[in-house]
Write a protein that holds these residues in place. Structure first.
Motif, PDB file in Angstrom:
ATOM      1  N   GLY A  13      93.434  14.678  19.608  1.00 11.90           N
ATOM      2  CA  GLY A  13      94.876  14.927  19.649  1.00 11.90           C
ATOM      3  C   GLY A  13      95.212  16.223  20.362  1.00 11.90           C
ATOM      4  O   GLY A  13      96.145  16.283  21.177  1.00 11.90           O
ATOM      5  N   GLU A  14      94.451  17.271  20.090  1.00 11.62           N
ATOM      6  CA  GLU A  14      94.667  18.561  20.756  1.00 11.62           C
ATOM      7  C   GLU A  14      94.275  18.498  22.232  1.00 11.62           C
ATOM      8  O   GLU A  14      94.918  19.122  23.074  1.00 11.62           O
ATOM      9  CB  GLU A  14      93.873  19.669  20.055  1.00 11.62           C
ATOM     10  N   ARG A  17      97.155  17.048  23.894  1.00  9.73           N
ATOM     11  CA  ARG A  17      98.262  18.016  23.968  1.00  9.73           C
ATOM     12  C   ARG A  17      98.061  18.961  25.157  1.00  9.73           C
ATOM     13  O   ARG A  17      98.987  19.190  25.947  1.00  9.73           O
ATOM     14  CB  ARG A  17      98.363  18.821  22.666  1.00  9.73           C
ATOM     15  N   LEU A  18      96.840  19.481  25.311  1.00  9.01           N
ATOM     16  CA  LEU A  18      96.569  20.382  26.431  1.00  9.01           C
ATOM     17  C   LEU A  18      96.620  19.642  27.764  1.00  9.01           C
ATOM     18  O   LEU A  18      97.094  20.186  28.760  1.00  9.01           O
ATOM     19  CB  LEU A  18      95.228  21.086  26.249  1.00  9.01           C
ATOM     20  N   ARG A  19      96.144  18.396  27.779  1.00  7.38           N
ATOM     21  CA  ARG A  19      96.235  17.616  29.019  1.00  7.38           C
ATOM     22  C   ARG A  19      97.705  17.450  29.436  1.00  7.38           C
ATOM     23  O   ARG A  19      98.042  17.547  30.605  1.00  7.38           O
ATOM     24  CB  ARG A  19      95.573  16.260  28.857  1.00  7.38           C
ATOM     25  N   GLN A  20      98.570  17.226  28.458  1.00  3.94           N
ATOM     26  CA  GLN A  20      99.992  17.081  28.761  1.00  3.94           C
ATOM     27  C   GLN A  20     100.563  18.373  29.334  1.00  3.94           C
ATOM     28  O   GLN A  20     101.389  18.336  30.254  1.00  3.94           O
ATOM     29  CB  GLN A  20     100.774  16.657  27.517  1.00  3.94           C
ATOM     30  N   ILE A  21     100.117  19.520  28.829  1.00  6.13           N
ATOM     31  CA  ILE A  21     100.551  20.805  29.384  1.00  6.13           C
ATOM     32  C   ILE A  21     100.167  20.881  30.851  1.00  6.13           C
ATOM     33  O   ILE A  21     100.970  21.299  31.699  1.00  6.13           O
ATOM     34  CB  ILE A  21      99.951  21.980  28.574  1.00  6.13           C
ATOM     35  N   ILE A  33     105.273  11.625  26.087  1.00  2.00           N
ATOM     36  CA  ILE A  33     103.932  11.573  25.509  1.00  2.00           C
ATOM     37  C   ILE A  33     103.670  10.211  24.873  1.00  2.00           C
ATOM     38  O   ILE A  33     102.712  10.051  24.134  1.00  2.00           O
ATOM     39  CB  ILE A  33     103.712  12.704  24.490  1.00  2.00           C
ATOM     40  N   HIS A  36     100.121   8.821  24.765  1.00  2.00           N
ATOM     41  CA  HIS A  36      99.076   9.451  23.956  1.00  2.00           C
ATOM     42  C   HIS A  36      98.482   8.491  22.931  1.00  2.00           C
ATOM     43  O   HIS A  36      97.262   8.464  22.739  1.00  2.00           O
ATOM     44  CB  HIS A  36      99.604  10.688  23.250  1.00  2.00           C
ATOM     45  N   ALA A  67      94.279  24.391  16.235  1.00  2.00           N
ATOM     46  CA  ALA A  67      94.767  24.180  17.598  1.00  2.00           C
ATOM     47  C   ALA A  67      93.703  24.642  18.597  1.00  2.00           C
ATOM     48  O   ALA A  67      92.866  25.484  18.284  1.00  2.00           O
ATOM     49  CB  ALA A  67      96.068  24.941  17.831  1.00  2.00           C
ATOM     50  N   ASP A  99      96.669  26.792  26.749  1.00  2.00           N
ATOM     51  CA  ASP A  99      97.950  26.902  26.065  1.00  2.00           C
ATOM     52  C   ASP A  99      98.680  28.125  26.632  1.00  2.00           C
ATOM     53  O   ASP A  99      98.063  29.174  26.828  1.00  2.00           O
ATOM     54  CB  ASP A  99      97.699  27.066  24.559  1.00  2.00           C
TER      55      ASP A  99
END
Length: 156
Positions: A13-14, A17-21, A33, A36, A67, A99
């Motif tokens: 999941g994290e 999240r970083l890939r989306q950033i 998202i 995901h 995180a 991040d």
């Protein structure tokens, strides 16, 4: 320096999240998202394959338990060998992301160093990536050089 570790299935999941950033900063595309949920099972499975051709290295966020602060992911691809590279193993780096509140601490460099060693251990003689203008100085400092790209792509 930071403690780099290999990402585990429970980090999926994290990792997303970083890939989306990274996606949001490079492509400025639809920030949705929704994908995901469809990606999570496969990513968990891939992160659980210790001898697979995919790996992600991460740094845990120092101020936010649970995180991740930084992520580097890569794959090894087989291509028929050639002179200078008879084994044909090629590394590809993607999803390098930190991040926003953890940047400028050396985390991406530390993760990249671990990934490059993973490639070496598996016999990759070449490593490729696509760099954003902001990230290019990091890659150049690690020895990457620009190369003409005759890449064509077809979306199926």
């Amino acid at each position: 320096m930071s403690l780099v570790r290999r990402a585990l299935p429970e980090d999926a999941g994290e990792v997303l999240r970083l890939r989306q950033i990274m996606i949001d900063s490079v492509f400025a595309a639809d920030p949705s998202i929704a994908w995901h949920g469809d990606s999570l099972p496969t990513l968990r499975s891939k992160l659980g394959e210790p001898d697979g051709d995919f790996v992600a290295f991460v740094v845990d966020h120092p101020e936010r338990p649970g995180a991740l602060a930084s992520l580097v992911a890569g794959t090894i691809d087989y291509r028929i060998g050639k002179s200078g590279d008879p084994r044909g193993m090629v590394g590809f780096v993607f999803s390098v992301a930190t991040d926003p509140d953890a940047r400028r601490r050396g985390y991406a460099r530390a993760c990249m160093t671990s990934l490059l060693e993973w490639f070496r251990e598996r016999g990759a003689r070449r490593v490729q990536l696509t760099a954003s203008p902001e990230a290019e100085p990091l890659y150049v400092s690690l020895g990457f050089r620009p190369k003409p790209d005759p890449l064509l792509e077809l979306t199926l």
